[in-house]
Design a protein around this motif. Structure first.
Motif, short mmCIF file in Angstrom:
data_model
loop_
_atom_site.label_atom_id
_atom_site.label_comp_id
_atom_site.label_asym_id
_atom_site.label_seq_id
_atom_site.Cartn_x
_atom_site.Cartn_y
_atom_site.Cartn_z
N LEU B 120 0.84 -1.20 0.00
CA LEU B 120 0.00 0.00 0.00
C LEU B 120 0.87 1.25 0.00
CD1 LEU B 120 -2.76 1.42 0.29
CD2 LEU B 120 -2.12 1.67 2.66
N LEU B 121 1.91 1.25 0.87
CA LEU B 121 2.80 2.42 0.93
C LEU B 121 3.47 2.64 -0.41
CD1 LEU B 121 4.38 1.96 4.47
CD2 LEU B 121 2.52 3.46 3.80
N ASP B 135 -6.39 5.70 -8.62
CA ASP B 135 -7.27 5.05 -7.63
C ASP B 135 -6.80 3.63 -7.43
OD1 ASP B 135 -9.21 7.02 -7.04
OD2 ASP B 135 -9.95 6.78 -9.09
N ARG B 136 -6.81 3.21 -6.19
CA ARG B 136 -6.47 1.81 -5.95
C ARG B 136 -7.70 0.97 -6.25
NH1 ARG B 136 -4.04 4.50 -1.97
NH2 ARG B 136 -5.68 4.12 -0.45
N GLY B 137 -7.45 -0.21 -6.81
CA GLY B 137 -8.58 -1.08 -7.16
C GLY B 137 -8.07 -2.36 -7.74
N SER B 217 -6.69 -2.55 -1.80
CA SER B 217 -7.87 -2.32 -2.63
C SER B 217 -8.46 -0.93 -2.34
CB SER B 217 -8.92 -3.39 -2.35
OG SER B 217 -10.01 -3.19 -3.19
N GLY B 218 -9.27 -0.47 -3.28
CA GLY B 218 -9.94 0.81 -3.09
C GLY B 218 -11.44 0.60 -2.99
N PRO B 219 -12.19 1.70 -2.94
CA PRO B 219 -13.64 1.56 -2.77
C PRO B 219 -14.31 0.84 -3.94
CG PRO B 219 -12.99 3.87 -3.07
CD PRO B 219 -11.74 3.08 -2.96
#
Lengths: 309, 272
Positions: B120-121, B135-137, B217-219
């Motif tokens: 994540l970092l 965006d993370r996903g 992960s993202g939203p």
């Protein structure tokens, strides 16, 4: 002329081989460098930062303002970990629970592996599948299954009440007992497999010789089988112990409020408190604790990978 | 002769151990057909919860998301893992080889919270430095899963590569075959069963991962374990029992196929 042609062709061949080797080596090497090693450097960097209300929620460690390069190193997170007894208790709790679970796995797993290695070749294949299958099905689901079994209204308590062993339901879910049981259950296949691989290669003639010379079977086991399966025991124990120390799902689902484990604390620091620097320093200390076990495991694994046939 | 007393003790332990491994799953499957909402009370056979499950839109879309990620991760992990296995088993003297072998075996035991946090970092830092990922996903979960699944593939494939008879490869190279062509024509068919079972293993590992996916992960990308976990945290629910039964059956089937493929190639090899 012919010789010259040969040597250029050969050079071309060698050049091609070297090029291919570089590609074969380079692609996974760069991928792992970027997505495995570099992230650890970042965790280390951010563990020296301090939390702020921003996106991302930490102060930059290296900054370049007005042509001056400044490094802001903040040891505060590590001092904070030392000063708050919660974190030390969590590390100690994780190591304790992981040790006990590893021992339980070993005590159940070793005899299982031993029996498997002694079975006939076709039975061995079936047993191997039976042991491996659970480790391939969902980890989360298998931990969840114990919630229904261990609860106050759960299957095990109903059984105990019906048998008349107890008058009131025993508190089993949300205790350290449940966490140890859960870890032993989830990681048992990882203990059995390396020991089995080791025992199956054991030369049966050694055991026969010992027996012929009048060694009792238990003595044979202690003097020959156990020492020769040391590598398998170490590998299996590391495969259980290392992930168990950082386990999050099992203490979260089966543990109680007094179950202190570092994986859970790290998760809460990150997701609930949004304190990324403290979470990072927790991860760095955990890695430092696990360094020796990881190196032990890696040496074993590297030997296994390199061994021929 | 080896006396049989300790053997019979270990046989008993083997049977008990297998019961220990399978009973909880059997309980889960049985209770998924319980008509009652309460887990502890048996109120007759019913497939009611399966109906509920298939009407749950959130779960269905999470299943689709997880399957997609698992497919792409397993495919990439097989490519990377096979390359790693080649380096491990064939290139004995090469600079950087030790580092590569450390990086490939470490994910096997690395606690998931550490892997998840570190990736994540990295993604956050990358977004700041090069502007990707915005965006993370799905893409970030794919990268994370590929990285840890490659380690497992490398172990499975290198076990097979070690046993390959290299004289065929050498003959092909001597007759002027390029290394790539030799690989695709000679080596690949021989190690194919290992690649398939490595792919299936990576697929199930990716499908099952909760911790790493939760970090990276993202939203927009909620995977199945994330949905299951947030529901399970509230306690036992019959709908999750039904889902668990389907997962256990599906994964057992995949695992059985993988095992069967490995076994068949093993038997063939012994015969020849």
């Amino acid at each position: 002329m012919a010789r010259k042609l040969m040597s250029t062709a050969l050079k071309g061949r060698i050049g091609a081989v070297v090029f291919h080797r570089r590609v074969v080596f380079g692609i996974p090497f760069l991928w792992l460098l970027l997505f495995f090693l570099l992230p650890f450097a970042l965790v280390l960097k951010i563990s020296f930062s301090s939390a702020v209300m921003a996106i991302p929620p930490y102060e930059p460690v290296f900054s370049f303002v007005d042509n001056t390069f400044t490094v802001m190193v903040n040891f505060g997170n590590y001092l904070f970990l030392l000063s708050d007894s919660l974190y030390i208790a969590a590390y100690w709790g994780s190591v304790k629970i992981a040790l006990v679970s590893t021992l339980v796995c070993l005590l159940i797993g070793y005899p299982m592996a031993y029996a498997m290695a002694r079975a006939s070749a076709s039975t061995q294949m079936v047993l191997l599948l039976l042991v491996m299958l659970p480790s391939w099905t969902s980890f989360l689901i298998r931990v969840y299954a114990w919630m229904g079994i261990l609860g106050n209204q759960g299957l095990l308590n109903n059984l105990l009440l019906w048998l008349g062993v107890t008058d009131e339901p025993l508190k089993m879910l949300n205790t350290n007992f449940a966490v140890i049981l859960g870890i032993a259950y989830a990681y048992l296949p990882f203990m059995v497999l390396p020991i089995y691989t080791n025992l199956v290669k054991l030369d049966v003639r050694l055991l026969e010789a010992a027996s012929d010379l009048g060694c009792r079977s238990l003595t044979t086991f202690w003097a020959i089988t156990l020492p020769l399966s040391k590598a398998g025991i170490i590998a299996g124990s590391m495969l259980v112990f290392i992930p168990a120390v950082g386990e999050f799902v099992i203490p979260e689902l089966l543990g109680g409020p007094d179950t202190l484990m570092i994986g859970k604390v790290l998760w809460e620091e990150f997701f609930n408190n949004r304190d990324w620097p403290v979470a990072s320093s927790l991860a760095i200390v955990m890695l430092a604790l696990l360094l020796i076990p990881i190196v032990l495991f890696h040496r074993f694994q590297a030997r296994e990978l390199e061994k021929n046939g | 002769m080896v006396r049989s007393r300790p053997v019979s003790f270990s046989k008993v332990m083997l049977i008990l151990g297998l019961l220990f491994l399978y009973l909880p799953m059997v309980v889960l499957i049985v209770y998924s057909f319980n008509a009652s909402r309460l887990v502890s009370v048996w109120a007759g056979f019913s497939t009611h919860w399966y109906g509920e499950l298939f009407r749950d839109q959130q779960i269905l879309s999470a299943v689709w998301m997880s399957l997609q990620i698992a497919f792409y991760s397993a495919s990439m992990a097989v490519c990377l893992g096979t390359l790693c296995a080649f380096v491990m088993t064939r290139f004995k003297r090469l600079r950087g080889r030790t580092l590569l072998s450390s990086m490939i075996t470490a994910p096997l035991v690395m606690p998931e919270v550490i892997t998840g946090l570190s990736l994540l970092l990295l993604f956050v830092q990358m977004a700041q430095t090069i502007g990707w990922p915005v965006d993370r996903g799905m893409a970030t979960v794919w990268i994370a899963h590929t990285t840890f699944c490659s380690a497992y593939v490398a172990v499975v494939v290198s076990a097979r590569l070690k046993e390959v008879d290299r004289s065929m490869e050498e003959a092909a190279m001597d007759l002027g075959c390029t290394p790539w062509k030799t690989f695709f024509v000679i080596t690949l068919p021989v190690i194919l069963p290992a690649l398939v079972s490595g792919w299936l293993l990576a697929f199930t590992l990716s499908l099952d991962d909760l911790v790493i996916a939760s970090f990276v992960s993202g939203p927009g990308a909620t995977t199945l374990p994330m949905v299951v976990f947030s529901s399970v945290r509230m306690g036992v629910s019959p709908k999750i029992n039904a889902l668990a039964t389907l997962i256990i059956l599906a994964v057992s089937l995949i695992a059985f196929i993988a095992w069967y493929l490995m076994r068949r190639s093993e038997v063939k090899r012994r015969e020849s």
